[in-house]
Design a protein around this motif. Structure first.
Motif, PDB file in Angstrom:
ATOM      1  N   ASN A 159       0.838  -1.194   0.000  1.00 43.51           N
ATOM      2  CA  ASN A 159       0.000   0.000   0.000  1.00 43.51           C
ATOM      3  C   ASN A 159       0.877   1.249   0.000  1.00 43.51           C
ATOM      4  O   ASN A 159       1.959   1.263   0.600  1.00 43.51           O
ATOM      5  CB  ASN A 159      -0.915  -0.007   1.222  1.00 43.51           C
ATOM      6  N   THR A 160       0.393   2.302  -0.669  1.00 38.95           N
ATOM      7  CA  THR A 160       1.056   3.609  -0.654  1.00 38.95           C
ATOM      8  C   THR A 160       0.086   4.626  -0.064  1.00 38.95           C
ATOM      9  O   THR A 160      -1.048   4.780  -0.554  1.00 38.95           O
ATOM     10  CB  THR A 160       1.468   4.039  -2.068  1.00 38.95           C
ATOM     11  N   THR A 161       0.524   5.306   1.003  1.00 43.92           N
ATOM     12  CA  THR A 161      -0.303   6.280   1.706  1.00 43.92           C
ATOM     13  C   THR A 161       0.300   7.668   1.537  1.00 43.92           C
ATOM     14  O   THR A 161       1.507   7.856   1.735  1.00 43.92           O
ATOM     15  CB  THR A 161      -0.408   5.930   3.199  1.00 43.92           C
ATOM     16  N   VAL A 162      -0.537   8.643   1.184  1.00 47.20           N
ATOM     17  CA  VAL A 162      -0.116  10.030   1.000  1.00 47.20           C
ATOM     18  C   VAL A 162      -0.509  10.823   2.244  1.00 47.20           C
ATOM     19  O   VAL A 162      -1.680  10.804   2.665  1.00 47.20           O
ATOM     20  CB  VAL A 162      -0.747  10.652  -0.262  1.00 47.20           C
ATOM     21  N   LEU A 163       0.469  11.505   2.847  1.00 43.33           N
ATOM     22  CA  LEU A 163       0.270  12.272   4.065  1.00 43.33           C
ATOM     23  C   LEU A 163       0.528  13.745   3.788  1.00 43.33           C
ATOM     24  O   LEU A 163       1.555  14.102   3.211  1.00 43.33           O
ATOM     25  CB  LEU A 163       1.205  11.776   5.172  1.00 43.33           C
ATOM     26  N   LYS A 164      -0.408  14.610   4.222  1.00 42.54           N
ATOM     27  CA  LYS A 164      -0.280  16.048   4.013  1.00 42.54           C
ATOM     28  C   LYS A 164      -0.391  16.771   5.348  1.00 42.54           C
ATOM     29  O   LYS A 164      -1.175  16.380   6.214  1.00 42.54           O
ATOM     30  CB  LYS A 164      -1.368  16.571   3.058  1.00 42.54           C
ATOM     31  N   THR A 165       0.378  17.838   5.503  1.00 39.62           N
ATOM     32  CA  THR A 165       0.324  18.631   6.720  1.00 39.62           C
ATOM     33  C   THR A 165       0.952  19.998   6.471  1.00 39.62           C
ATOM     34  O   THR A 165       1.525  20.246   5.397  1.00 39.62           O
ATOM     35  CB  THR A 165       1.042  17.933   7.880  1.00 39.62           C
ATOM     36  N   VAL A 166       0.839  20.859   7.470  1.00 35.32           N
ATOM     37  CA  VAL A 166       1.461  22.184   7.448  1.00 35.32           C
ATOM     38  C   VAL A 166       2.566  22.200   8.487  1.00 35.32           C
ATOM     39  O   VAL A 166       2.353  21.834   9.648  1.00 35.32           O
ATOM     40  CB  VAL A 166       0.433  23.295   7.739  1.00 35.32           C
ATOM     41  N   VAL A 167       3.760  22.614   8.075  1.00 38.41           N
ATOM     42  CA  VAL A 167       4.909  22.748   8.967  1.00 38.41           C
ATOM     43  C   VAL A 167       5.209  24.238   9.081  1.00 38.41           C
ATOM     44  O   VAL A 167       5.412  24.913   8.051  1.00 38.41           O
ATOM     45  CB  VAL A 167       6.136  21.987   8.432  1.00 38.41           C
ATOM     46  N   ALA A 168       5.244  24.739  10.318  1.00 40.56           N
ATOM     47  CA  ALA A 168       5.361  26.191  10.490  1.00 40.56           C
ATOM     48  C   ALA A 168       6.224  26.526  11.695  1.00 40.56           C
ATOM     49  O   ALA A 168       6.464  25.698  12.584  1.00 40.56           O
ATOM     50  CB  ALA A 168       3.978  26.816  10.642  1.00 40.56           C
ATOM     51  N   SER A 169       6.684  27.767  11.704  1.00 37.64           N
ATOM     52  CA  SER A 169       7.398  28.336  12.842  1.00 37.64           C
ATOM     53  C   SER A 169       6.702  29.641  13.205  1.00 37.64           C
ATOM     54  O   SER A 169       6.481  30.498  12.339  1.00 37.64           O
ATOM     55  CB  SER A 169       8.863  28.605  12.490  1.00 37.64           C
ATOM     56  N   SER A 170       6.369  29.775  14.486  1.00 37.75           N
ATOM     57  CA  SER A 170       5.566  30.919  14.919  1.00 37.75           C
ATOM     58  C   SER A 170       6.384  32.002  15.600  1.00 37.75           C
ATOM     59  O   SER A 170       5.864  32.756  16.416  1.00 37.75           O
ATOM     60  CB  SER A 170       4.464  30.446  15.864  1.00 37.75           C
ATOM     61  N   GLY A 171       7.667  32.094  15.288  1.00 37.92           N
ATOM     62  CA  GLY A 171       8.470  33.206  15.805  1.00 37.92           C
ATOM     63  C   GLY A 171       9.279  32.861  17.040  1.00 37.92           C
ATOM     64  O   GLY A 171       9.442  33.701  17.929  1.00 37.92           O
ATOM     65  N   GLU A 172       9.797  31.614  17.114  1.00 42.87           N
ATOM     66  CA  GLU A 172      10.657  31.267  18.252  1.00 42.87           C
ATOM     67  C   GLU A 172      11.984  32.028  18.150  1.00 42.87           C
ATOM     68  O   GLU A 172      12.490  32.289  17.051  1.00 42.87           O
ATOM     69  CB  GLU A 172      10.927  29.762  18.274  1.00 42.87           C
ATOM     70  N   ASN A 173      12.520  32.380  19.292  1.00 39.18           N
ATOM     71  CA  ASN A 173      13.778  33.128  19.317  1.00 39.18           C
ATOM     72  C   ASN A 173      14.931  32.248  18.833  1.00 39.18           C
ATOM     73  O   ASN A 173      15.027  31.069  19.175  1.00 39.18           O
ATOM     74  CB  ASN A 173      14.075  33.626  20.723  1.00 39.18           C
ATOM     75  N   LEU A 174      15.826  32.846  18.043  1.00 40.63           N
ATOM     76  CA  LEU A 174      16.996  32.162  17.511  1.00 40.63           C
ATOM     77  C   LEU A 174      18.262  32.896  17.934  1.00 40.63           C
ATOM     78  O   LEU A 174      18.217  34.088  18.298  1.00 40.63           O
ATOM     79  CB  LEU A 174      16.938  32.093  15.975  1.00 40.63           C
ATOM     80  N   GLU A 175      19.372  32.198  17.886  1.00 41.16           N
ATOM     81  CA  GLU A 175      20.661  32.820  18.170  1.00 41.16           C
ATOM     82  C   GLU A 175      21.046  33.773  17.030  1.00 41.16           C
ATOM     83  O   GLU A 175      20.625  33.612  15.882  1.00 41.16           O
ATOM     84  CB  GLU A 175      21.736  31.753  18.337  1.00 41.16           C
ATOM     85  N   SER A 176      21.862  34.763  17.373  1.00 41.67           N
ATOM     86  CA  SER A 176      22.283  35.735  16.358  1.00 41.67           C
ATOM     87  C   SER A 176      23.086  35.066  15.241  1.00 41.67           C
ATOM     88  O   SER A 176      22.996  35.460  14.067  1.00 41.67           O
ATOM     89  CB  SER A 176      23.112  36.845  17.005  1.00 41.67           C
ATOM     90  N   THR A 177      23.865  34.028  15.590  1.00 45.40           N
ATOM     91  CA  THR A 177      24.637  33.314  14.555  1.00 45.40           C
ATOM     92  C   THR A 177      23.717  32.570  13.599  1.00 45.40           C
ATOM     93  O   THR A 177      23.991  32.493  12.404  1.00 45.40           O
ATOM     94  CB  THR A 177      25.604  32.334  15.224  1.00 45.40           C
ATOM     95  N   ASP A 178      22.598  32.010  14.111  1.00 42.47           N
ATOM     96  CA  ASP A 178      21.637  31.328  13.248  1.00 42.47           C
ATOM     97  C   ASP A 178      20.955  32.318  12.300  1.00 42.47           C
ATOM     98  O   ASP A 178      20.750  32.025  11.113  1.00 42.47           O
ATOM     99  CB  ASP A 178      20.593  30.608  14.097  1.00 42.47           C
ATOM    100  N   ILE A 179      20.616  33.478  12.794  1.00 33.96           N
ATOM    101  CA  ILE A 179      20.007  34.504  11.947  1.00 33.96           C
ATOM    102  C   ILE A 179      20.983  34.918  10.848  1.00 33.96           C
ATOM    103  O   ILE A 179      20.599  35.063   9.672  1.00 33.96           O
ATOM    104  CB  ILE A 179      19.590  35.718  12.790  1.00 33.96           C
ATOM    105  N   ALA A 180      22.238  35.072  11.216  1.00 34.90           N
ATOM    106  CA  ALA A 180      23.245  35.474  10.219  1.00 34.90           C
ATOM    107  C   ALA A 180      23.420  34.395   9.160  1.00 34.90           C
ATOM    108  O   ALA A 180      23.600  34.703   7.969  1.00 34.90           O
ATOM    109  CB  ALA A 180      24.568  35.773  10.919  1.00 34.90           C
ATOM    110  N   THR A 181      23.362  33.118   9.547  1.00 37.20           N
ATOM    111  CA  THR A 181      23.492  32.023   8.574  1.00 37.20           C
ATOM    112  C   THR A 181      22.341  32.036   7.578  1.00 37.20           C
ATOM    113  O   THR A 181      22.545  31.884   6.356  1.00 37.20           O
ATOM    114  CB  THR A 181      23.547  30.679   9.309  1.00 37.20           C
ATOM    115  N   LEU A 182      21.112  32.215   8.073  1.00 39.80           N
ATOM    116  CA  LEU A 182      19.948  32.250   7.179  1.00 39.80           C
ATOM    117  C   LEU A 182      20.008  33.457   6.240  1.00 39.80           C
ATOM    118  O   LEU A 182      19.718  33.340   5.042  1.00 39.80           O
ATOM    119  CB  LEU A 182      18.658  32.273   8.005  1.00 39.80           C
ATOM    120  N   ARG A 183      20.393  34.599   6.739  1.00 36.97           N
ATOM    121  CA  ARG A 183      20.502  35.799   5.892  1.00 36.97           C
ATOM    122  C   ARG A 183      21.560  35.598   4.811  1.00 36.97           C
ATOM    123  O   ARG A 183      21.368  36.029   3.659  1.00 36.97           O
ATOM    124  CB  ARG A 183      20.845  37.015   6.749  1.00 36.97           C
ATOM    125  N   GLY A 184      22.661  34.935   5.150  1.00 36.36           N
ATOM    126  CA  GLY A 184      23.711  34.705   4.161  1.00 36.36           C
ATOM    127  C   GLY A 184      23.244  33.810   3.033  1.00 36.36           C
ATOM    128  O   GLY A 184      23.550  34.045   1.855  1.00 36.36           O
TER     129      GLY A 184
END
Length: 256
Positions: A159-184
């Motif tokens: 059997n093959t089952t298809v699964l759907k969902t929403v994955v989200a982030s609601s504004g959790e605090n991050l380290e400044s180095t993590d923010i810099a990595t994403l911006r880069g």
């Protein structure tokens, strides 16, 4: 007539030895005293300990070794028979669709929203899987940018089952180095590298036999998604995303 006088005691007798003649061929030897009783006792010699205990230990070792080898042989034969009859295979997972509809990066947090679809396939003809709820995490360069979940479900054979969902982030605090990595990544590559991890517990039904629940982890890597500039979501290329299923065996405080 003269009276004869006879001595009251006999003279001491002497023994001659023809072998040790020193005085005219004869040697005078006095009779020795009788041997002491202590000298007649045999000398005590300690006897070696009996070997019966040692032989018993050897027999126990041989029988124990024989029993262990027999058990291992029976287990191996049972495993071969099980494999020949059921041909067990791990379930497979693949990312069918991944869209990024929202991504806002501030100086301290990230707000994101992914539309996530996974196809789960059970290739076994005689094995059914029972899954607990899944936990989902999406990472970009080891920075968590979204979390979600799937409901529990029963995965039938072939059997093959298809699964759907929403994955989200609601504004959790991050380290400044993590923010810099994403911006880069957004500035230089115009996209975010993605790593998706799914974790759950599963048990299998093989014929009339059910196994205990075991923790598994599904890791999907190789995807990239562009950051949307407006309201139109961006879609990641799923052809390059490969998923691996690994059992999570826990021994004391460690998981492998």
């Amino acid at each position: 007539m003269t009276d004869r006088v006879y001595p009251t005691s006999k003279p001491a007798t002497k023994e001659t030895s023809p072998l040790n003649a020193t005085n005219g061929g004869t040697t005078t030897v006095n009779n020795p005293f009788p041997a002491n009783k202590a000298q007649l006792r045999p000398r005590y010699r300690p006897q070696p300990p009996p070997r019966r205990r040692r032989s018993c230990c050897c027999r126990c070792c041989l029988w124990t070794t024989f029993i262990i080898i027999t058990i291992l042989l029976l287990v191996a034969i049972a495993g071969v028979i099980f494999w020949a009859v059921f041909r067990p295979q791990k379930p497979t997972f693949s990312v069918s669709n991944l869209q990024l509809s929202q991504f806002n990066l501030t100086s301290t947090s990230v707000i994101s929203r992914f539309n996530f679809t996974v196809s789960a396939r059970n290739p076994n003809a005689r094995i059914t899987y029972f899954y607990d709820p899944f936990s989902i995490s999406i990472y970009s360069n080891d920075v968590n940018i979204g979390d979600g979940s799937f409901k529990n479900f029963v995965h039938g054979s072939k059997n093959t089952t298809v699964l759907k969902t929403v994955v989200a982030s609601s504004g959790e605090n991050l380290e400044s180095t993590d923010i810099a990595t994403l911006r880069g990544d957004i500035k230089n590559k115009k996209s975010l590298p993605l790593k998706i991890m799914l974790e759950t517990k599963v048990k299998a039904k093989i014929g009339s036999l059910k196994t205990k629940r075991m923790r598994i982890r599904v890791t999907c890597e190789g995807g990239h998604v562009a950051v949307p500039t407006g309201k139109t979501p961006t879609t990641a290329k799923t052809s390059g995303i490969k998923c691996e299923v690994d059992p999570r065996i826990k021994i004391l405080a460690w998981s492998f």
